[in-house]
Design an enzyme around this catalytic site. Sequence first.
Site, PDB file in Angstrom:
ATOM      1  N   ASP A  38       4.496   4.349  18.113  1.00 41.52           N
ATOM      2  CA  ASP A  38       4.719   2.915  17.871  1.00 41.52           C
ATOM      3  C   ASP A  38       3.468   2.197  17.385  1.00 41.52           C
ATOM      4  O   ASP A  38       3.265   1.013  17.672  1.00 41.52           O
ATOM      5  CB  ASP A  38       5.256   2.221  19.148  1.00 41.52           C
ATOM      6  CG  ASP A  38       6.475   2.935  19.699  1.00 41.52           C
ATOM      7  OD1 ASP A  38       7.336   3.293  18.890  1.00 41.52           O
ATOM      8  OD2 ASP A  38       6.544   3.149  20.920  1.00 41.52           O
ATOM      9  N   LYS A  71       3.228   3.033  12.072  1.00 42.89           N
ATOM     10  CA  LYS A  71       3.073   4.012  10.977  1.00 42.89           C
ATOM     11  C   LYS A  71       3.969   3.676   9.790  1.00 42.89           C
ATOM     12  O   LYS A  71       3.537   3.797   8.644  1.00 42.89           O
ATOM     13  CB  LYS A  71       3.428   5.425  11.472  1.00 42.89           C
ATOM     14  CG  LYS A  71       2.455   5.965  12.509  1.00 42.89           C
ATOM     15  CD  LYS A  71       2.904   7.307  13.039  1.00 42.89           C
ATOM     16  CE  LYS A  71       4.153   7.245  13.854  1.00 42.89           C
ATOM     17  NZ  LYS A  71       4.050   6.529  15.129  1.00 42.89           N
ATOM     18  N   GLY A  74      11.482   5.474  15.409  1.00 48.67           N
ATOM     19  CA  GLY A  74      12.053   4.262  14.835  1.00 48.67           C
ATOM     20  C   GLY A  74      10.945   3.562  14.075  1.00 48.67           C
ATOM     21  O   GLY A  74      10.124   2.881  14.664  1.00 48.67           O
ATOM     22  N   HIS A  75      10.889   3.796  12.772  1.00 47.35           N
ATOM     23  CA  HIS A  75       9.819   3.197  11.963  1.00 47.35           C
ATOM     24  C   HIS A  75      10.299   1.859  11.409  1.00 47.35           C
ATOM     25  O   HIS A  75      11.241   1.801  10.627  1.00 47.35           O
ATOM     26  CB  HIS A  75       9.402   4.169  10.860  1.00 47.35           C
ATOM     27  CG  HIS A  75       8.731   5.398  11.412  1.00 47.35           C
ATOM     28  ND1 HIS A  75       8.396   6.487  10.656  1.00 47.35           N
ATOM     29  CD2 HIS A  75       8.324   5.683  12.664  1.00 47.35           C
ATOM     30  CE1 HIS A  75       7.815   7.396  11.428  1.00 47.35           C
ATOM     31  NE2 HIS A  75       7.769   6.928  12.655  1.00 47.35           N
ATOM     32  N   GLN A  98       6.151   9.616  16.141  1.00 45.81           N
ATOM     33  CA  GLN A  98       5.515   9.544  17.463  1.00 45.81           C
ATOM     34  C   GLN A  98       3.982   9.445  17.296  1.00 45.81           C
ATOM     35  O   GLN A  98       3.538   8.949  16.291  1.00 45.81           O
ATOM     36  CB  GLN A  98       5.892  10.732  18.353  1.00 45.81           C
ATOM     37  CG  GLN A  98       7.345  10.725  18.833  1.00 45.81           C
ATOM     38  CD  GLN A  98       8.323  11.247  17.810  1.00 45.81           C
ATOM     39  OE1 GLN A  98       8.113  12.290  17.230  1.00 45.81           O
ATOM     40  NE2 GLN A  98       9.396  10.529  17.584  1.00 45.81           N
TER      41      GLN A  98
HETATM   42  P1  IMP Z   1      11.801  12.433  23.469  1.00 48.42           P
HETATM   43  O1  IMP Z   1      11.042  12.598  22.218  1.00 48.42           O
HETATM   44  O2  IMP Z   1      13.044  11.594  23.308  1.00 48.42           O
HETATM   45  O3  IMP Z   1      12.091  13.759  24.128  1.00 48.42           O
HETATM   46  O4  IMP Z   1      10.897  11.616  24.519  1.00 48.42           O
HETATM   47  C1  IMP Z   1       9.711  12.173  25.073  1.00 48.42           C
HETATM   48  C2  IMP Z   1       8.643  11.091  25.245  1.00 48.42           C
HETATM   49  O5  IMP Z   1       8.208  10.660  23.974  1.00 48.42           O
HETATM   50  C3  IMP Z   1       9.129   9.846  25.968  1.00 48.42           C
HETATM   51  O6  IMP Z   1       8.057   9.306  26.711  1.00 48.42           O
HETATM   52  C4  IMP Z   1       9.480   8.897  24.854  1.00 48.42           C
HETATM   53  O7  IMP Z   1       9.418   7.544  25.241  1.00 48.42           O
HETATM   54  C5  IMP Z   1       8.381   9.247  23.856  1.00 48.42           C
HETATM   55  N1  IMP Z   1       8.770   8.968  22.462  1.00 48.42           N
HETATM   56  C6  IMP Z   1       9.615   9.671  21.680  1.00 48.42           C
HETATM   57  N2  IMP Z   1       9.705   9.119  20.470  1.00 48.42           N
HETATM   58  C7  IMP Z   1       8.908   8.052  20.475  1.00 48.42           C
HETATM   59  C8  IMP Z   1       8.546   7.098  19.465  1.00 48.42           C
HETATM   60  O8  IMP Z   1       8.995   7.121  18.320  1.00 48.42           O
HETATM   61  N3  IMP Z   1       7.657   6.154  19.853  1.00 48.42           N
HETATM   62  C9  IMP Z   1       7.104   6.114  21.104  1.00 48.42           C
HETATM   63  N4  IMP Z   1       7.404   6.985  22.057  1.00 48.42           N
HETATM   64  C10 IMP Z   1       8.300   7.951  21.746  1.00 48.42           C
END
Ligand code: IMP
Length: 430
Positions: free
Chosen positions: A13, A16, A40-41, A225
Site C-alpha cells: 500500500d 505503487k 489493489g492498486h 504488496q
Molecule cells: P494474503 O496475501 O491475502 O495471503 O495476505 C497475507 C498478508 O499480506 C496479510 O497481512 C495481508 O493483509 C497482506 N497483504 C496482502 N496483499 C496486500 C496488499 O496488497 N497490500 C497490503 N497488504 C497486503
Amino acid sequence: MPNIVLVGAQWGDEGKGRVVDLIADKVDVVTRYQGGSNAGHTIVINGETIVLHHIPSGILRQGRLSVIGNGVVVDPGVLLEEIERLRSAGYVVHEENLKLSDRAHVVMPYHKEIDLAREDAMGGTRIGTTGRGIGPVYEDKIARRGIKISDLIDRGTLEKRLRSSLEERNLYLTRVLDRNPIDFEAVFAEYLEYGEKLRPFVTDTTKLLNDLISQRKSILFEGAQGVLLDVDFGTYPYVTSSNSGSGGACTGTGVGPTNIDHVFGVAKAYTTRVGEGPFPSELSGELGLKLREWGGEYGSTTGRPRRCGWFDSVGVKYSARINGISGLALTKLDVLSSFDEIKVCVGYLCDGEMISDFPSNSEVLKRCTPVYEEMDGWKEDLSVVREPSDLPIQAMAYIEKIEETTGVPVNIVSIGASRERVVYLKELFS
Ligand code: IMP
C-alpha cells in the site's frame, strides 16, 4: 528507457500503482509478476478513482502493453470484472493491449474457502489475510496440483486436473476444516466459461516479453504488496505467499536478470500495515488514528483499516539492500503536513541492545521498540508545491533524513493523489 522493477519497500500500500502510472508514460510494456486479487492498486485520474487487482496500472496509459505474468495467480471472475469496469470507465482493453500468461495459476473457489476457513480456525494466531485464496493457490502450485491458465482453456485438461485437485482439497475442507465439500460440476461449468472469455488474451508471455526486449522495447515490472511481505524476506509467517521483491520479477515473467537495469522502490512517507504481524513504529493512540484519517488508510481490496506509524528507516534500508533498490519514490508526504513534530525510526532497542539491522525472526521483531529521531514538522499546505524549491525547508530536511538513514536517494515525492501532485527531485534513472 531501461527495464525497471518497481517494488513496494514497506508492507504494501505504498502507492505503487500511482508511481507506475507516472513511469508507464516512459516505457512500452508494464507487467505484473506476482500476487493476485489481494493487491489493489489505486490510481486517481481526473477525480476518478480506479482500483486494479490483476491488470498492470500501465493499462491506463494509451499505447502501453499490459502483461499479466506467469507468477501472478489469477482469479478469473475478478479479472473479467476488472476488464469490464475499465471498459465502462472508457479505457480500451482488448487482446492487443492486454496479455495473460498461459502459465499463470488460477485461483479456484476452494482456495478462497480454505483461506477463510483457516483464518477462522487460527483465531489469535491468524495472519489477517485478504481472504482471496492467495496462500492456498500458491501452495497448490508448489504441491504440483494447481490449475494453470493453459488448463483453463483446454476442456479435457481442466476436467482431469480439477477432478483430482478437488478430490484431495474436498477431503481437506471436510475432514480438517469442517466445511462443506465443493461441487465439481458447478465449478467445472463456471471455469470453462471463464476460460472461453479469457482465451483471446492468453499467450506465452515469456516469449512475448523476451521478443520485445530483443526489439529494444522497455519494460516496467510492477510488484504487488511490499518487500516486508515477501515470503522469503518478509516478517514470516505474517507475509503473503509470493516473492514480492525484485527477485520475483524474473521468476514471475521469464525475463532473466541480465535484462533488468534498475530496481526502484516506493515508500510511503510514514508506515502502514494491514493484517497481523510485528510493526515496531506503529502508533496505537490518537496519533495513529489521525494518520489513518488524514491518509485515508483503509484497504483498497478489503476496506480494512490500516495500522499506521512513523517512517521506519530500518525496514526500508533492509528492503533496499535485499532488492538492489537504487532510488525511492516517497508518497503521501502531504499527509504529514498537520503534525508539529515528525519522527523517523532509525534503530530498534531489542533485549536491551540497540540494533540497526532488520531482524530475520518475527518473534525478535515483536520484542523490538523503536528508537526515533525527532524532526520539526512544516505545517504548510503542500498542494501548491510543483518544484523542489517550493518544498518547505523542514520537509526537505525530512526527505534528507530518510535518504541518510536508508542509504537510498529519494527521486520523486508525491504530495496528493492526482497525477500532477508530484515533485521530481532527481533524475529517475541516471
Ligand atoms: P494474503 O496475501 O491475502 O495471503 O495476505 C497475507 C498478508 O499480506 C496479510 O497481512 C495481508 O493483509 C497482506 N497483504 C496482502 N496483499 C496486500 C496488499 O496488497 N497490500 C497490503 N497488504 C497486503
